[in-house]
Design a protein around this motif. Structure first.
Motif, short mmCIF file in Angstrom:
data_model
loop_
_atom_site.label_atom_id
_atom_site.label_comp_id
_atom_site.label_asym_id
_atom_site.label_seq_id
_atom_site.Cartn_x
_atom_site.Cartn_y
_atom_site.Cartn_z
N ARG A 386 6.01 23.21 9.66
CA ARG A 386 5.94 21.93 8.92
C ARG A 386 5.19 20.88 9.73
N ALA A 389 1.53 21.56 9.36
CA ALA A 389 1.05 21.26 8.01
C ALA A 389 0.96 19.77 7.75
N THR A 390 1.91 19.02 8.31
CA THR A 390 1.92 17.57 8.09
C THR A 390 1.24 16.80 9.22
N ARG A 391 0.71 17.56 10.21
CA ARG A 391 0.01 16.95 11.34
C ARG A 391 0.90 15.93 12.07
N LEU A 439 7.22 22.35 1.74
CA LEU A 439 6.12 21.38 1.70
C LEU A 439 5.92 20.81 0.30
N SER A 442 2.88 21.93 -2.04
CA SER A 442 1.49 21.60 -1.69
C SER A 442 0.74 22.88 -1.33
N ASP A 444 -2.46 23.14 -0.29
CA ASP A 444 -3.30 22.97 0.89
C ASP A 444 -2.48 23.00 2.17
N ARG A 445 -1.37 22.25 2.20
CA ARG A 445 -0.58 22.21 3.42
C ARG A 445 0.10 23.55 3.70
N THR A 446 0.47 24.26 2.65
CA THR A 446 1.04 25.59 2.84
C THR A 446 0.00 26.54 3.42
#
Length: 488
Positions: A386, A389-391, A439, A442, A444-446
């Motif tokens: 996570r 993915a969320t930076r 996520l 999402s 893209d984030r996945t």
């Protein structure tokens, strides 16, 4: 930002550029200084190039800026501005503007001590710049090879039966000078390399006091000085115990700084283990585990009842090596470090706060007792996914009571197994579904968290929906699936 663990490209001696027969450069004025080095080449036809120079350049000009009838005053002002800007040398191209190098320019360069190179008509300025970059690339390759060999030799020395003197000996040999380890009270614990004399010994000991933590106010992590022609540097070791590494060497370039930094990290781990006495306890715990003891039995030997698992990955796509892993462990204050599949795992005492470490993305588990360490490892892995993915630099697993705690564990597990039975034989589907739900759907984030293409995520989620015979756009379905996934 440049990577602090990689030495920057070293400059090139001006003499090396003059030695290139294909260029045909010829020094016609200025000193023949073997120590003169060039950092880059710059072409300019400005009458005053000062505002456009950073220092360290070989300035190339064909004399287009020289007005007709220019006298000694013009060339004196021109050369003085190049020297004031830190220019290393001036390359003057003969033809098509000037058939020869102006005599007044030669006199001005001689007077100001600026090397003047004649660039023949057959040599283009681009060829000079390209030759410089080639020499710089060769120098960087040689420097990286030197640093890599030094890192390997230091790591090997740290694994020897008497590691601290071995590391100091390797460091002194690689720097061509003296390496000293000072204890918390300022006493010299070990040293290697030639004795530099009383003046240098005294100065280095005083420099060590500058970086040693005093407890009253923050101390710098390093300090430097120059005594008797030697570059002195003191590094405060990162274990917080008051140990200091001091070096005295004839020169100090970027590669030497990197080598000394690696030695400081290794000595931080070695002195931390030795000073606290925890190394023997950890070795004993490892032996007992290998001989069949249960984790709960050997955990007290580690000195804590509850521990957190931290998963870390370096920013970018560089895989962590043992030295980088040790550096992360030192930053987190733990020597219990493991590198697996591009992820560094660190076991940290449960009462210690895990803060952001520059250059790393971290996932942190809840504090757990030994029987729950495997679950904590899973928590840290999910938190890291996570975080990437969320930076987010650091993401911690929440350890507060949840709604799931209201359901008896046996019933919750049975419900989770039944609900997820259609997809349980495909770990890829289960991991994708868990990450996608965590996520908030999402794509893209996945995809970023799983290192796959977003279309792969869509296909897997569609497959999950078909196997589960469920509408994954329904929030109630998502909530129930998330509850089940938390039980697996």
């Amino acid at each position: 930002m440049p990577d602090p663990t990689v030495p920057p490209t070293p400059p090139v001696p001006l003499d090396a550029l003059l030695a290139r027969a294909d260029l045909g450069l010829r020094r016609i004025a200025g000193p023949a200084d073997p120590a003169a080095v060039v950092h880059w080449a710059h072409t300019s036809e400005m009458a005053d190039p000062y505002p456009y120079l950073l220092g360290g350049e070989l300035l190339l000009s064909a004399g287009v800026h020289i007005p007709d009838g220019a006298g000694a005053g013009y060339f004196d002002a021109y050369v003085s501005r190049i020297v004031a800007a830190g220019g290393v040398a001036l390359g003057f191209g003969v033809a098509p503007v000037h058939d020869t190098v102006p005599g007044a320019l030669v006199e001005a360069c001689e007077m100001h001590g600026l090397p003047l190179l004649e660039v023949p008509p057959r040599t283009t300025f681009s060829a000079v710049a390209r030759a410089l970059w080639q020499l710089m690339a060769q120098a960087r390759t040689a420097e990286l090879r030197r640093v890599t060999e030094a890192q390997q030799s230091l790591a090997t020395a740290a694994a020897r039966p008497n590691p601290v003197p071995s590391v100091l000996q390797q460091l002194a040999r690689r720097l061509g000078g003296r390496a000293v380890l000072y204890g918390p009270e300022g006493t010299r614990i070990a040293a290697a390399g030639p004795d530099p004399g009383e003046a240098v010994r005294t100065a280095l000991a005083k420099l060590a006091e500058v970086v040693r933590p005093s407890g009253e106010e923050p101390s710098p992590s390093s300090a430097s000085d120059t005594v008797a022609g030697l570059r002195l540097v003191a590094h405060a070791l990162g274990n917080g115990e008051g140990f200091v590494l001091g070096t005295a060497a004839p020169q100090r370039d970027a590669g030497d700084h990197t080598i000394a930094s690696v030695a400081a990290v290794l000595l931080s781990l070695l002195t931390g283990e030795r000073h606290s006495g925890s190394g023997a306890g950890r070795s004993s715990a490892l032996v007992r585990l290998l001989l069949g003891a249960a984790p709960a039995e050997v955990a007290p030997l580690l000195g804590e009842d509850r521990w957190r698992v931290v998963h870390g990955r370096p920013d970018g796509r560089v895989a962590p090596d043992p030295v980088a892993a040790s550096a992360l462990g030192a930053a987190l204050g733990s020597a219990l470090v493991d590198v697996t599949g591009g992820v560094v795992r660190v076991l940290v005492p449960g009462g210690r706060t895990v803060d952001r470490v520059p250059g790393w993305t971290l996932g942190v588990s809840a504090a757990a007792a030994p029987p729950d360490w495997p679950a904590a490892d899973t928590q840290a892995a999910r938190a890291l996914a996570r975080a990437r993915a969320t930076r987010t630099p650091v993401l911690r697993h929440g350890d507060r009571p949840a709604l799931a705690d209201l359901v008896p564990p046996h019933d919750a597990d049975a419900h989770a197994r039944a609900l997820l039975a259609p997809v349980e034989r495909s770990p890829a589907l289960v991991d994708t579904l868990r990450t996608w739900l965590s996520l908030h759907g999402s794509w893209d984030r996945t995809a970023v968290a799983l290192d796959v293409h977003r279309n792969t995520v869509r296909q897997r989620i569609a497959r999950c929906g078909a196997l589960l015979e469920a509408d994954l756009d329904d929030p109630d379905v998502r909530m129930e699936l998330w509850f089940a996934l938390r039980r697996t």
